[in-house]
Motif scaffolding. Structure first.
Motif, PDB file in Angstrom:
ATOM      1  N   ALA A   1     -39.578 107.781 -19.664  1.00  0.00           N
ATOM      2  CA  ALA A   1     -38.284 107.855 -20.341  1.00  0.00           C
ATOM      3  C   ALA A   1     -38.106 109.202 -21.017  1.00  0.00           C
ATOM      4  O   ALA A   1     -37.001 109.761 -21.047  1.00  0.00           O
ATOM      5  N   ASP A   2     -39.196 109.748 -21.565  1.00  0.00           N
ATOM      6  CA  ASP A   2     -39.140 111.071 -22.194  1.00  0.00           C
ATOM      7  C   ASP A   2     -38.807 112.157 -21.176  1.00  0.00           C
ATOM      8  O   ASP A   2     -38.291 113.218 -21.529  1.00  0.00           O
TER       9      ASP A   2
ATOM     10  N   THR B   1     -35.512  94.209 -18.643  1.00  0.00           N
ATOM     11  CA  THR B   1     -35.474  95.180 -19.730  1.00  0.00           C
ATOM     12  C   THR B   1     -35.496  96.594 -19.179  1.00  0.00           C
ATOM     13  O   THR B   1     -36.392  96.951 -18.404  1.00  0.00           O
ATOM     14  N   ILE B   2     -34.519  97.387 -19.575  1.00  0.00           N
ATOM     15  CA  ILE B   2     -34.493  98.793 -19.206  1.00  0.00           C
ATOM     16  C   ILE B   2     -35.304  99.572 -20.247  1.00  0.00           C
ATOM     17  O   ILE B   2     -35.104  99.405 -21.451  1.00  0.00           O
ATOM     18  N   ILE B   3     -36.228 100.394 -19.769  1.00  0.00           N
ATOM     19  CA  ILE B   3     -37.025 101.242 -20.652  1.00  0.00           C
ATOM     20  C   ILE B   3     -36.422 102.634 -20.651  1.00  0.00           C
ATOM     21  O   ILE B   3     -36.391 103.301 -19.609  1.00  0.00           O
ATOM     22  N   SER B   4     -35.920 103.034 -21.813  1.00  0.00           N
ATOM     23  CA  SER B   4     -35.218 104.314 -21.906  1.00  0.00           C
ATOM     24  C   SER B   4     -35.255 104.823 -23.324  1.00  0.00           C
ATOM     25  O   SER B   4     -35.324 104.046 -24.277  1.00  0.00           O
TER      26      SER B   4
ATOM     27  N   LYS C   1     -32.798  96.347 -23.593  1.00  0.00           N
ATOM     28  CA  LYS C   1     -33.205  97.740 -23.523  1.00  0.00           C
ATOM     29  C   LYS C   1     -34.290  97.979 -24.555  1.00  0.00           C
ATOM     30  O   LYS C   1     -34.231  97.426 -25.667  1.00  0.00           O
ATOM     31  N   PHE C   2     -35.276  98.762 -24.206  1.00  0.00           N
ATOM     32  CA  PHE C   2     -36.417  98.972 -25.091  1.00  0.00           C
ATOM     33  C   PHE C   2     -36.673 100.469 -25.206  1.00  0.00           C
ATOM     34  O   PHE C   2     -36.753 101.171 -24.199  1.00  0.00           O
ATOM     35  N   THR C   3     -36.798 100.947 -26.441  1.00  0.00           N
ATOM     36  CA  THR C   3     -36.933 102.389 -26.643  1.00  0.00           C
ATOM     37  C   THR C   3     -38.158 102.806 -27.447  1.00  0.00           C
ATOM     38  O   THR C   3     -38.490 103.980 -27.498  1.00  0.00           O
ATOM     39  N   SER C   4     -38.841 101.835 -28.093  1.00  0.00           N
ATOM     40  CA  SER C   4     -39.966 102.210 -28.946  1.00  0.00           C
ATOM     41  C   SER C   4     -40.938 101.057 -29.134  1.00  0.00           C
ATOM     42  O   SER C   4     -40.527  99.903 -29.286  1.00  0.00           O
ATOM     43  N   LEU C   5     -42.233 101.380 -29.176  1.00  0.00           N
ATOM     44  CA  LEU C   5     -43.254 100.355 -29.381  1.00  0.00           C
ATOM     45  C   LEU C   5     -43.204  99.759 -30.790  1.00  0.00           C
ATOM     46  O   LEU C   5     -43.775  98.697 -31.033  1.00  0.00           O
TER      47      LEU C   5
ATOM     48  N   LYS D   1     -46.089 101.798 -22.567  1.00  0.00           N
ATOM     49  CA  LYS D   1     -46.484 103.159 -22.932  1.00  0.00           C
ATOM     50  C   LYS D   1     -46.284 104.126 -21.769  1.00  0.00           C
ATOM     51  O   LYS D   1     -45.790 105.244 -21.950  1.00  0.00           O
ATOM     52  N   GLU D   2     -46.680 103.691 -20.564  1.00  0.00           N
ATOM     53  CA  GLU D   2     -46.511 104.543 -19.390  1.00  0.00           C
ATOM     54  C   GLU D   2     -45.028 104.777 -19.110  1.00  0.00           C
ATOM     55  O   GLU D   2     -44.609 105.892 -18.771  1.00  0.00           O
ATOM     56  N   LEU D   3     -44.222 103.743 -19.269  1.00  0.00           N
ATOM     57  CA  LEU D   3     -42.799 103.845 -18.950  1.00  0.00           C
ATOM     58  C   LEU D   3     -42.035 104.653 -20.002  1.00  0.00           C
ATOM     59  O   LEU D   3     -41.061 105.343 -19.681  1.00  0.00           O
TER      60      LEU D   3
END
Length: 266
Positions: free
Chosen positions: A231-232, A260-263, A198-202, A225-227
């Protein structure tokens, strides 16, 4: 509704100096999509990258950069060249889909989208809704569009995903790339790359690498960045490896697939 993005690096040889379709990969992906459509009813939008068709001429003509008025004719012709190249790739992709029995219909971004400073600012999606309601599978792709500030710019498939998802509120957003998901650095060049379920921040990225190719549309960082913007808005997405056989079928059918889930959530 599901939005599925298939990266240009999966469908073409992006390292090639000429425009080359990866016919074997394209046929496999088309068959997996058809199998899923046969397995369970769903509304599906396909977005694909430009790969070796769009990126070389985009770099050559520097579309999206400011230019002198005396260069307008040259830039306009370059715009047309790029649009024609990505349209060729889309034709090959739609032909492969149709051959598998997928009712694919091309919807070029250059025909209805405009931008301001490289960001989409207008584009009526009523046609998408009509095609979806009639059982078609709209296919849109990275393209060049008119830009109110810069005259012309490149709109990536990843930005198209964001625009479509923001306005159509899909159940799923899936990105098929050439890696298993998000790593803190390029896993193809770093053995110690760390994978994120899971990924939440650059801020977790060590480098600006993430896929084999870093291109004019921003590579993996551009995708994330687009994803993260989606998520926002409460729209989760998942990045998977589309080079792994059956991954696309499985993810379309809610089966377990490494990715990877982008959230923004925990």
């Amino acid at each position: 509704m599901i939005i599925l993005k298939i990266g240009g690096s999966i469908l073409t040889n992006k390292d090639s100096k000429t425009s080359e379709v990866d016919d074997i990969s394209l046929k496999r992906i088309a068959s997996e999509i058809k199998a899923s459509l046969d397995c369970s009813p769903k509304q599906l939008i396909i977005v694909h990258g430009a790969g070796s068709f769009g990126h070389p001429p985009a770099k050559k003509h520097k579309i999206g950069e400011k230019f002198d008025e005396s260069q307008y004719g040259e830039k306009r012709l370059g715009f047309c060249e790029i649009q024609n190249e990505v349209k060729k790739l889309n034709m090959f992709i739609c032909e492969a889909f149709i051959s598998e029995g997928i009712p694919a219909i091309a919807v070029p971004a250059s025909g209805f989208i405009t931008a301001t400073d490289k960001r989409i600012t207008s584009g009526n999606l009523d046609l998408f809704k009509k095609y979806l309601n009639k059982g078609f599978v709209p296919v849109i792709y990275g393209d060049v569009v008119l830009d109110d500030d810069l005259e012309f710019c490149v709109i990536s498939g990843d930005q198209l995903i964001q625009y479509l998802a923001k306005n159509l509120n899909p159940k799923k957003v899936i990105l098929g790339t050439d890696v298993d998901g998000v790593y803190n650095k390029n896993p193809k060049t770093h053995d110690d790359a760390i994978f994120y379920d899971k990924f939440t921040s650059l801020k977790d990225l060590d480098t600006l690498e993430g896929t084999t190719n870093v291109d004019v549309t921003g590579g993996m960082v551009g995708k994330i960045k687009e994803l993260l913007y989606l998520a926002d808005l409460g729209i989760e997405s998942k990045i998977i490896n589309a080079e792994v056989e059956d991954n696309i079928f499985k993810v379309l059918e809610n089966e377990e697939v490494k990715g990877t889930i982008i959230s923004r959530g925990n």
